[in-house]
Design a protein around this motif. Structure first.
Motif, PDB file in Angstrom:
ATOM      1  N   ARG A 132       0.826  -1.212   0.000  1.00 27.62           N
ATOM      2  CA  ARG A 132       0.000   0.000   0.000  1.00 27.62           C
ATOM      3  C   ARG A 132       0.857   1.257   0.000  1.00 27.62           C
ATOM      4  N   PHE A 133       2.151   1.110   0.323  1.00 23.77           N
ATOM      5  CA  PHE A 133       3.043   2.263   0.433  1.00 23.77           C
ATOM      6  C   PHE A 133       3.935   2.386  -0.806  1.00 23.77           C
ATOM      7  N   ALA A 134       4.479   3.575  -0.977  1.00 19.94           N
ATOM      8  CA  ALA A 134       5.315   3.841  -2.151  1.00 19.94           C
ATOM      9  C   ALA A 134       6.629   3.074  -2.103  1.00 19.94           C
ATOM     10  N   GLU A 135       7.108   2.766  -0.883  1.00 20.59           N
ATOM     11  CA  GLU A 135       8.383   2.076  -0.742  1.00 20.59           C
ATOM     12  C   GLU A 135       8.310   1.033   0.370  1.00 20.59           C
ATOM     13  N   VAL A 136       9.050  -0.056   0.167  1.00 17.49           N
ATOM     14  CA  VAL A 136       9.306  -1.032   1.223  1.00 17.49           C
ATOM     15  C   VAL A 136      10.817  -1.152   1.367  1.00 17.49           C
ATOM     16  N   ALA A 137      11.251  -1.750   2.474  1.00 16.69           N
ATOM     17  CA  ALA A 137      12.684  -1.932   2.711  1.00 16.69           C
ATOM     18  C   ALA A 137      13.040  -3.401   2.512  1.00 16.69           C
ATOM     19  N   GLU A 138      13.972  -3.668   1.612  1.00 20.42           N
ATOM     20  CA  GLU A 138      14.416  -5.043   1.367  1.00 20.42           C
ATOM     21  C   GLU A 138      15.847  -5.223   1.865  1.00 20.42           C
ATOM     22  N   LEU A 139      16.021  -6.172   2.759  1.00 22.53           N
ATOM     23  CA  LEU A 139      17.324  -6.448   3.343  1.00 22.53           C
ATOM     24  C   LEU A 139      18.220  -7.172   2.339  1.00 22.53           C
ATOM     25  N   LYS A 140      19.373  -6.554   2.043  1.00 20.93           N
ATOM     26  CA  LYS A 140      20.354  -7.208   1.185  1.00 20.93           C
ATOM     27  C   LYS A 140      21.201  -8.170   2.008  1.00 20.93           C
ATOM     28  N   THR A 141      21.943  -7.626   2.948  1.00 20.03           N
ATOM     29  CA  THR A 141      22.747  -8.451   3.841  1.00 20.03           C
ATOM     30  C   THR A 141      23.116  -7.643   5.070  1.00 20.03           C
ATOM     31  N   ILE A 142      23.085  -8.287   6.214  1.00 18.54           N
ATOM     32  CA  ILE A 142      23.402  -7.609   7.472  1.00 18.54           C
ATOM     33  C   ILE A 142      23.680  -8.673   8.527  1.00 18.54           C
ATOM     34  N   CYS A 143      24.411  -8.295   9.557  1.00 15.71           N
ATOM     35  CA  CYS A 143      24.681  -9.215  10.669  1.00 15.71           C
ATOM     36  C   CYS A 143      23.756  -8.960  11.852  1.00 15.71           C
ATOM     37  N   ARG A 144      23.411  -7.704  12.084  1.00 15.64           N
ATOM     38  CA  ARG A 144      22.583  -7.340  13.236  1.00 15.64           C
ATOM     39  C   ARG A 144      21.297  -6.692  12.749  1.00 15.64           C
ATOM     40  N   LEU A 145      20.194  -7.347  13.001  1.00 18.56           N
ATOM     41  CA  LEU A 145      18.889  -6.856  12.574  1.00 18.56           C
ATOM     42  C   LEU A 145      18.238  -6.091  13.726  1.00 18.56           C
ATOM     43  N   GLU A 146      17.967  -4.797  13.511  1.00 19.40           N
ATOM     44  CA  GLU A 146      17.345  -3.969  14.540  1.00 19.40           C
ATOM     45  C   GLU A 146      16.316  -3.043  13.886  1.00 19.40           C
ATOM     46  N   ILE A 147      15.053  -3.188  14.280  1.00 17.49           N
ATOM     47  CA  ILE A 147      13.961  -2.379  13.737  1.00 17.49           C
ATOM     48  C   ILE A 147      13.119  -1.877  14.906  1.00 17.49           C
ATOM     49  N   GLN A 148      12.749  -0.602  14.851  1.00 18.10           N
ATOM     50  CA  GLN A 148      11.982  -0.021  15.946  1.00 18.10           C
ATOM     51  C   GLN A 148      10.935   0.942  15.398  1.00 18.10           C
ATOM     52  N   GLY A 149       9.751   0.914  15.982  1.00 19.62           N
ATOM     53  CA  GLY A 149       8.690   1.834  15.601  1.00 19.62           C
ATOM     54  C   GLY A 149       8.081   2.466  16.835  1.00 19.62           C
ATOM     55  N   LYS A 150       7.512   3.675  16.667  1.00 17.96           N
ATOM     56  CA  LYS A 150       6.915   4.388  17.794  1.00 17.96           C
ATOM     57  C   LYS A 150       5.586   5.011  17.384  1.00 17.96           C
ATOM     58  N   ILE A 151       4.660   5.063  18.359  1.00 18.74           N
ATOM     59  CA  ILE A 151       3.380   5.729  18.152  1.00 18.74           C
ATOM     60  C   ILE A 151       2.896   6.227  19.508  1.00 18.74           C
ATOM     61  N   ARG A 152       2.158   7.325  19.520  1.00 20.95           N
ATOM     62  CA  ARG A 152       1.633   7.884  20.760  1.00 20.95           C
ATOM     63  C   ARG A 152       0.290   7.225  21.100  1.00 20.95           C
ATOM     64  N   THR A 153       0.078   6.902  22.369  1.00 19.16           N
ATOM     65  CA  THR A 153      -1.197   6.301  22.769  1.00 19.16           C
ATOM     66  C   THR A 153      -2.359   7.272  22.562  1.00 19.16           C
ATOM     67  N   GLU A 154      -2.081   8.583  22.623  1.00 18.38           N
ATOM     68  CA  GLU A 154      -3.140   9.572  22.463  1.00 18.38           C
ATOM     69  C   GLU A 154      -3.774   9.539  21.075  1.00 18.38           C
ATOM     70  N   THR A 155      -3.058   9.024  20.077  1.00 21.36           N
ATOM     71  CA  THR A 155      -3.605   8.958  18.721  1.00 21.36           C
ATOM     72  C   THR A 155      -4.508   7.743  18.525  1.00 21.36           C
ATOM     73  N   LEU A 156      -4.518   6.823  19.482  1.00 19.53           N
ATOM     74  CA  LEU A 156      -5.291   5.590  19.373  1.00 19.53           C
ATOM     75  C   LEU A 156      -6.637   5.735  20.074  1.00 19.53           C
ATOM     76  N   SER A 157      -7.495   4.738  19.909  1.00 15.55           N
ATOM     77  CA  SER A 157      -8.777   4.747  20.603  1.00 15.55           C
ATOM     78  C   SER A 157      -8.544   4.534  22.098  1.00 15.55           C
ATOM     79  N   PRO A 158      -9.174   5.338  22.942  1.00 12.00           N
ATOM     80  CA  PRO A 158      -8.922   5.235  24.385  1.00 12.00           C
ATOM     81  C   PRO A 158      -9.485   3.950  24.987  1.00 12.00           C
ATOM     82  N   ASN A 159      -8.817   3.507  26.062  1.00 15.68           N
ATOM     83  CA  ASN A 159      -9.260   2.331  26.814  1.00 15.68           C
ATOM     84  C   ASN A 159      -9.451   1.113  25.915  1.00 15.68           C
ATOM     85  N   THR A 160      -8.452   0.867  25.094  1.00 18.18           N
ATOM     86  CA  THR A 160      -8.512  -0.221  24.113  1.00 18.18           C
ATOM     87  C   THR A 160      -7.228  -1.036  24.155  1.00 18.18           C
ATOM     88  N   LYS A 161      -7.375  -2.343  24.082  1.00 15.28           N
ATOM     89  CA  LYS A 161      -6.218  -3.239  23.994  1.00 15.28           C
ATOM     90  C   LYS A 161      -5.775  -3.346  22.540  1.00 15.28           C
TER      91      LYS A 161
END
Length: 293
Positions: A132-161
């Motif tokens: 759905r996005f214009a770009e994806v990331a394709e791993l060529k080669t690496i030894c250490r895989l590290e991926i991190q994402g962040k989002i604010r709880t205030e942007t989500l529906s309140p009192n929801t799991k």
């Protein structure tokens, strides 16, 4: 017979009164009750009903859409948002759950922090038609895989799991991805006061390969597998990749509760750092954050 007379009595109520009642139910109830009669159908289509089902910040969300949304009513807008829209310059997607009106987001690979993500010898950024996005990331080669994402709880529906899911593919030439298990975790709160809510591990294998790999490892490499797994810090539940309806695979990174007591930043981590094992062929679309029931 009793139900018939009950419906007839409700039908005699003023339409705005029926609309007020429906607005205190759920989108799914409103869809179902609109089939009761023409009066209910008209009442269930009122803007006052769907204004209650839309998130309080829907105007800001609509303003961030990459494509201008044209809608004839609040119900029409609700249905358009259920089909997912791209926001924030196309780097995120947003959707409403049709039965509940709860929010879902997906952070594209461009919205994630990927170790050496801008190094062309490690990662390639490309367009593929199934994303759905214009770009994806394709791993060529690496030894250490590290991926991190962040989002604010205030942007989500309140009192929801919520559950956070890494969405990915493996190329035909993928290698080294299942040698050492990856660690996954979700933490909620500010940098100085984060609470880790869930942690787990996973071997990156296609679902069809899991049974065969597990048998082979047990028969031939049981001791080696246990030694490699013991090098993972987090431990926790071992999770499996699963196929999605859109042709991608996903794995649950963790879950958290978006409530008043734990407002702040949600940090989702997907790492494989306790080894120096070369790997490649992983395609990252993003991290999806959606309600859990």
């Amino acid at each position: 017979m009793a139900d018939y007379y009950y419906e007839r009595e409700l039908d005699m109520l003023p339409e705005d009164c029926i609309s007020s009642i429906l607005s205190r139910t759920s989108p799914l109830d409103a869809f179902h009750l609109s089939l009761v009669s023409s009066t209910f159908r008209s009442a269930a289509g009122a803007d006052s009903v769907w204004e209650r089902f839309l998130p309080s910040d829907y105007a800001q969300i609509v303003a961030k859409s990459t494509v201008p949304l044209k809608f004839s009513s609040k119900k029409d807008l609700f249905l358009q948002l259920c089909n997912s829209i791209l926001i924030d310059h196309g780097n995120k997607s947003f959707a409403l759950e049709k039965s509940t009106g709860l929010k879902s987001y997906m952070l594209s690979a461009r919205e994630l922090s990927i170790r050496y993500g801008h190094a062309s010898d490690h990662w390639a950024w490309k367009y593929i038609p199934e994303s759905r996005f214009a770009e994806v990331a394709e791993l060529k080669t690496i030894c250490r895989l590290e991926i991190q994402g962040k989002i604010r709880t205030e942007t989500l529906s309140p009192n929801t799991k919520y559950g956070a899911y890494m969405v990915m593919k493996m190329t035909d030439g993928a290698f080294g991805l299942d040698a050492i298990p990856c660690e996954m975790s979700v933490a909620v709160g500010n940098d100085d006061d984060q609470l880790e809510t869930t942690a787990g591990t996973a071997y990156l294998r296609k679902p069809a390969e899991v049974a065969a790999k597990q048998w082979l490892e047990y028969a031939l490499y049981r001791n080696r597998k246990e030694k490699l797994k013991s090098r993972v810090n987090g431990g926790g539940e071992e999770r499996q990749l699963r196929e999605r309806g859109d042709g991608w695979m996903e794995i649950e990174v963790g879950e958290f509760f978006a409530g008043e007591e734990n407002e702040g930043e949600v940090t989702m981590r997907f790492t494989e750092v306790n080894g120096c094992h070369v790997k490649g062929g992983l395609v990252i679309e993003g991290i999806e954050i959606r309600p859990k029931h």
